[in-house]
Design a protein around this motif. Structure first.
Motif, PDB file in Angstrom:
ATOM      1  N   ILE A   1       0.841  -1.207   0.000  1.00 12.49           N
ATOM      2  CA  ILE A   1       0.000   0.000   0.000  1.00 12.49           C
ATOM      3  C   ILE A   1       0.869   1.246   0.000  1.00 12.49           C
ATOM      4  CG2 ILE A   1      -1.633   1.351   1.392  1.00 12.49           C
ATOM      5  CD1 ILE A   1      -2.714  -1.435   2.397  1.00 12.49           C
TER       6      ILE A   1
ATOM      7  N   HIS B   1      -9.605   0.414   2.016  1.00 10.01           N
ATOM      8  CA  HIS B   1      -9.147  -0.919   2.417  1.00 10.01           C
ATOM      9  C   HIS B   1     -10.018  -1.526   3.509  1.00 10.01           C
ATOM     10  CE1 HIS B   1      -5.574   0.566   0.344  1.00 10.01           C
ATOM     11  NE2 HIS B   1      -5.318  -0.706   0.140  1.00 10.01           N
TER      12      HIS B   1
ATOM     13  N   HIS C   1      -7.367  -4.253  -0.325  1.00 10.23           N
ATOM     14  CA  HIS C   1      -8.053  -3.196  -1.054  1.00 10.23           C
ATOM     15  C   HIS C   1      -9.480  -3.626  -1.352  1.00 10.23           C
ATOM     16  CE1 HIS C   1      -9.092  -0.411  -4.306  1.00 10.23           C
ATOM     17  NE2 HIS C   1      -8.220   0.399  -3.718  1.00 10.23           N
TER      18      HIS C   1
END
Length: 105
Positions: A17, A70, A89
């Motif tokens: 991320i 997320h 996600h």
């Protein structure tokens, strides 16, 4: 002792991320997003973030909550700590990844 422990799969996903956000939107946004994510982890214990049980269909024991784009999946560890199992996600197929990250094949 921290109230939570980031488990291996979650650590890898958080790194992904960060790298993606850094590449797409820059360092300031990547830092803000990850700091916010860790702030959300801190709020699990106090119940100031709403967590729900993972549906039985997924065949894993634990809880989840949404943080921006997320979903955070966590469980209570034998030590009493909260274990952050994975962070996925919203567009990821969750059933297969959840089982994999929870160690269920």
């Amino acid at each position: 002792m921290s109230h939570y422990l980031v488990l291996d799969a979650a650590g890898h996903r958080i790194d992904e991320i960060y790298r993606y956000t850094l590449a797409e939107w820059g360092e300031a946004q990547a830092e803000r997003y990850i700091r916010g994510l860790f702030d959300a982890f801190e709020r699990i214990e106090s119940h100031s973030i709403l967590s729900r049980p993972i549906p039985a269909d997924y065949e894993v024991d634990g809880y989840w909550f949404r943080y921006e784009k997320h979903f955070v999946y966590w469980k209570r560890l034998g030590t009493g700590q909260i274990g952050i199992v994975t962070v996925l996600h919203e567009r990821m197929f969750r059933a297969e990844r959840l089982k994999q990250d929870f160690g269920i094949e």
